[in-house]
Enzyme design. Sequence first.
Site, PDB file in Angstrom:
ATOM      1  N   ASP A   1       0.832  -1.200   0.000  1.00 30.76           N
ATOM      2  CA  ASP A   1       0.000   0.000   0.000  1.00 30.76           C
ATOM      3  C   ASP A   1       0.871   1.257   0.000  1.00 30.76           C
ATOM      4  OD1 ASP A   1      -2.770   1.084   0.324  1.00 30.76           O
ATOM      5  OD2 ASP A   1      -1.928   1.900   2.180  1.00 30.76           O
TER       6      ASP A   1
ATOM      7  N   GLU B   1      14.901 -14.688  -0.757  1.00 25.85           N
ATOM      8  CA  GLU B   1      15.198 -15.816   0.135  1.00 25.85           C
ATOM      9  C   GLU B   1      14.058 -16.829   0.176  1.00 25.85           C
ATOM     10  OE1 GLU B   1      16.225 -14.396   4.016  1.00 25.85           O
ATOM     11  OE2 GLU B   1      17.314 -12.656   3.207  1.00 25.85           O
TER      12      GLU B   1
END
Length: 548
Positions: free
Chosen positions: A216, A267
Amino acid sequence: MATRLATARTSRQAFTPEATTDPWWRSAVVYQVYLRSFADGNGDGIGDLAGLRARLPYLSWLGVDALWINPHYPSGGADGGYDISDYRAVDPDYGDVADLEALVADARALGLRVVLDVVPNHTSDQHPWFQAALADPESPEASRYHFAPASEQPPNNWQSLFGGPAWSRTPDGRWYLHLFAPEQPDLNWRDPAVAADFEQTLRFWLDRGVSGFRVDVAYGLFKDAGLRDNPGAYSPTLFGHGPEQAMTWNQPEVHDVWRRWRSICDEYPETMLVGEVCLADLEQVALYSRPDEMHQSFSFRLLKSPWSTEAFADGVRTALDAFGAVGAPVSWVLGNHDKDRQVTRFGGGEVGTARARAAALLMLALPGSAYVYAGDELGLPQAVVPDEAKQDPIFHRSGGARAGRDGCRVPMPWNDTAGVGFSGEALSGERAAEPWLPVPADWDRFAVSRQTRDGGSMLTLYRRALALRDAHPALGSGEATVDTRGDVLTVRCTAADGSVVRCVVNMGAGTTLVRTRGTVLLASTTRVRRSAGSIALPADSAVWLTED
């Protein structure tokens, strides 16, 4: 200018992170769930995670690849969940963390990925940090927000997007910044503690199997360090914020945040970030999707364009060029929880519905990902919500001058029974509570149960389009060129294997003849007529054509 995008098709089978090395997000169809309005599992009138879990088979049947869930966190309730008080928990209205983990597992079994909403620009005023900052101006938490000393006037001329000044007073007379509602104080990202905490939040949810985040206000976070006046007052513009808001948005430091977040996602295989970047300049928007930043940033041009060939052609061309320049796919949007429903925007009634059907075929043909807002596949119009029932702060802070966004957030109609099937039976065995926003009396005519039995419904059109998109390599990936002739817009999509699909949209008032030797894959209307070497395409309609 043609823009090439890597082809990537998503399996409709259950998956594991190691099941594919293709970037699923490049051409995914992502379904946006406004959680409070999607499905109520316990009969309290509020959509929740249990209700969403029960409806996952519908999303699988529809043919989408992932779902993005609007904020599910504990909230002060001032702005539809976007004022968050705890980023690593679930609002009790929606369930708990175990419910979200179960949702992710169920979705994964159906071949669906789950993307969460994260809100890093501001917190709720109920957040423990802000409460500590109010209690003690010298506390570490106070430096995590933007406070200014007591004075007669606000520190600068910045305006809230929801109306009025962007500064409010604390009980002890200080000023604090809120670019949205006063209950949403902006965070100070120049304090390292803010970045560290959000990195913990990302890992918390990624460890629970989510496939990424919609970010957002991704163009916010950093503000001008000197809090200088903006050169212009805030006013809503067609495509987003520009130079008049130079001190509040799009500060260069923000890109370092996305580089760090990208490294965290790297990751976790097959995860992604998509940013809400409401800037007027699409080239600036695309910079947020450079290879070391977010994977995607929304292109809102089609969401904010009027129904015209020129506007839509420019929206497609500029997006393909801007995102192609940084090697990123375009994330196309026609509807979301902040904008009037497209049926209403495009004229309402039969005309608006016909145009929304045509626009859907255009969006789903374009190379890149497509975001579908829950209910748009049903052709929902903007609902009329009585003023006394409205909850949007935009309506209340403007004194009713702006209608607000409640009309696109009305609960989803599932069947034509009382309450349109939104709420299940209450846990007490009693009748379900009234929905949190009133459902229009005629909402049952849009119900999923009705539309699944109608071969010409909007829902049937979406399902057929999604199946074809999944099966045909020229749809949703490859290379696209844009052409206009009068009121006719044509996008020619070419796959890596050389196959071609043309999406032709007649945006004029009369029928047009389209020359073709190919096959009609799908049309937005049943009124397409074929003759030797051409088809007659009615006004406000679209067709997918192969090139044989």
